[in-house]
Enzyme design. Structure first.
Site, short mmCIF file in Angstrom:
data_model
loop_
_atom_site.label_atom_id
_atom_site.label_comp_id
_atom_site.label_asym_id
_atom_site.label_seq_id
_atom_site.Cartn_x
_atom_site.Cartn_y
_atom_site.Cartn_z
N LYS A 47 0.82 -1.18 0.00
CA LYS A 47 0.00 0.00 0.00
C LYS A 47 0.86 1.25 0.00
CE LYS A 47 -3.51 -2.21 2.85
NZ LYS A 47 -4.13 -2.21 4.18
N GLY A 48 2.09 1.12 0.43
CA GLY A 48 2.94 2.27 0.66
C GLY A 48 3.20 3.16 -0.54
N GLU A 103 8.32 2.15 -5.74
CA GLU A 103 8.36 1.79 -4.32
C GLU A 103 8.30 3.03 -3.44
OE1 GLU A 103 8.19 -0.67 -2.39
OE2 GLU A 103 9.37 -2.40 -3.01
N ASP A 104 7.82 2.86 -2.24
CA ASP A 104 7.87 3.92 -1.25
C ASP A 104 9.24 3.96 -0.60
OD1 ASP A 104 7.46 1.46 -0.02
OD2 ASP A 104 5.93 2.17 1.37
N ASP A 107 14.30 -0.81 2.28
CA ASP A 107 14.87 -0.98 3.60
C ASP A 107 15.98 -2.02 3.51
OD1 ASP A 107 15.25 -1.32 6.41
OD2 ASP A 107 13.17 -0.77 6.78
N LYS A 135 17.23 3.28 2.44
CA LYS A 135 18.05 3.27 3.65
C LYS A 135 19.34 2.51 3.35
CE LYS A 135 14.20 3.10 6.94
NZ LYS A 135 13.62 2.27 8.02
N PHE A 156 12.98 3.94 11.62
CA PHE A 156 11.63 3.66 11.16
C PHE A 156 10.95 4.98 10.82
CE2 PHE A 156 7.12 2.73 11.56
CZ PHE A 156 7.04 1.62 10.73
N VAL A 157 10.43 5.07 9.59
CA VAL A 157 9.82 6.31 9.12
C VAL A 157 8.36 6.10 8.71
CG1 VAL A 157 12.01 7.34 8.39
CG2 VAL A 157 10.69 5.99 6.76
N ASP A 163 3.47 3.62 6.74
CA ASP A 163 2.60 3.55 7.91
C ASP A 163 3.30 2.94 9.12
OD1 ASP A 163 1.13 0.43 8.29
OD2 ASP A 163 2.57 0.82 6.70
#
Length: 183
Positions: A47-48, A103-104, A107, A135, A156-157, A163
């Site tokens: 969903k990001g 992509e959002d 990581d 990241k 963590f963002v 979310d």
């Protein structure tokens, strides 16, 4: 929604709404240049990536098609679980398509590495990646990411589609949460 609506939930804003808009325009310009003679299929990762995909698509001048895929390696926590599950597959046949995964955030890179392999195995002519955030310190696999918006610290963002426990996606900037939120 703005920072005042979030009370004490936000610890620090890492990327402002204005910075995101500006950088997405730059990325769109690069993509338009690189794909000027090819039709591309934007594949958003739910969903990001909803916010990134919508704003990036509107900034592009070349025609694009869009499809969505939902894969998950996160629970309600703040770390990747490492296990990838397909929650929603693509509706489009990728054979001979030029695919741009949107992509959002990248990581660990484990989910994206799996996704790249999966989509390439479907006969796509090319598969590239555009991500709003990366990241670098968290990467566990070597990935060739063609379009990167911002490198962010290994924290963590939330915000701009990202979310915590399905909250904060509609925050128009990227921020870290105050520790009291997820303890």
């Amino acid at each position: 929604m703005d920072q005042n609506d979030l009370g004490t939930d936000i610890e620090k804003v890492l990327v402002t709404e204005a910075q995101i808009k500006h950088r997405l325009m730059e990325l769109a310009s690069d993509i338009d240049r690189d794909y000027h003679d090819r039709e591309i299929l934007l594949v958003g990762v739910l969903k990001g990536a909803v916010m990134v995909m919508a704003d990036l698509a509107r900034a592009l001048h070349n025609p694009v098609r869009m499809d969505w895929m939902a894969v998950s390696s996160y629970g309600s926590g703040t770390k990747s679980s490492g296990v990838v599950r397909i929650l929603k597959d693509l509706d489009t046949d990728l054979k001979d398509q030029h695919v741009l995964i949107v992509e959002d955030i990248i990581d660990s890179g484990l989910t994206l590495s799996w996704l790249l392999s999966n989509l390439r195995s479907r006969g796509a002519a090319s598969v590239e990646v555009c991500t709003l955030l990366r990241k670098p310190e968290a990467l566990k696999v070597d990935l060739d990411v063609r379009y990167v918006g911002f490198d962010v610290p290994n924290e963590f963002v939330i915000g701009y589609g990202l979310d915590y426990a399905e909250k904060y996606r509609n925050v128009p900037f990227v921020a870290t949460l105050a520790p009291h939120v997820y303890r």
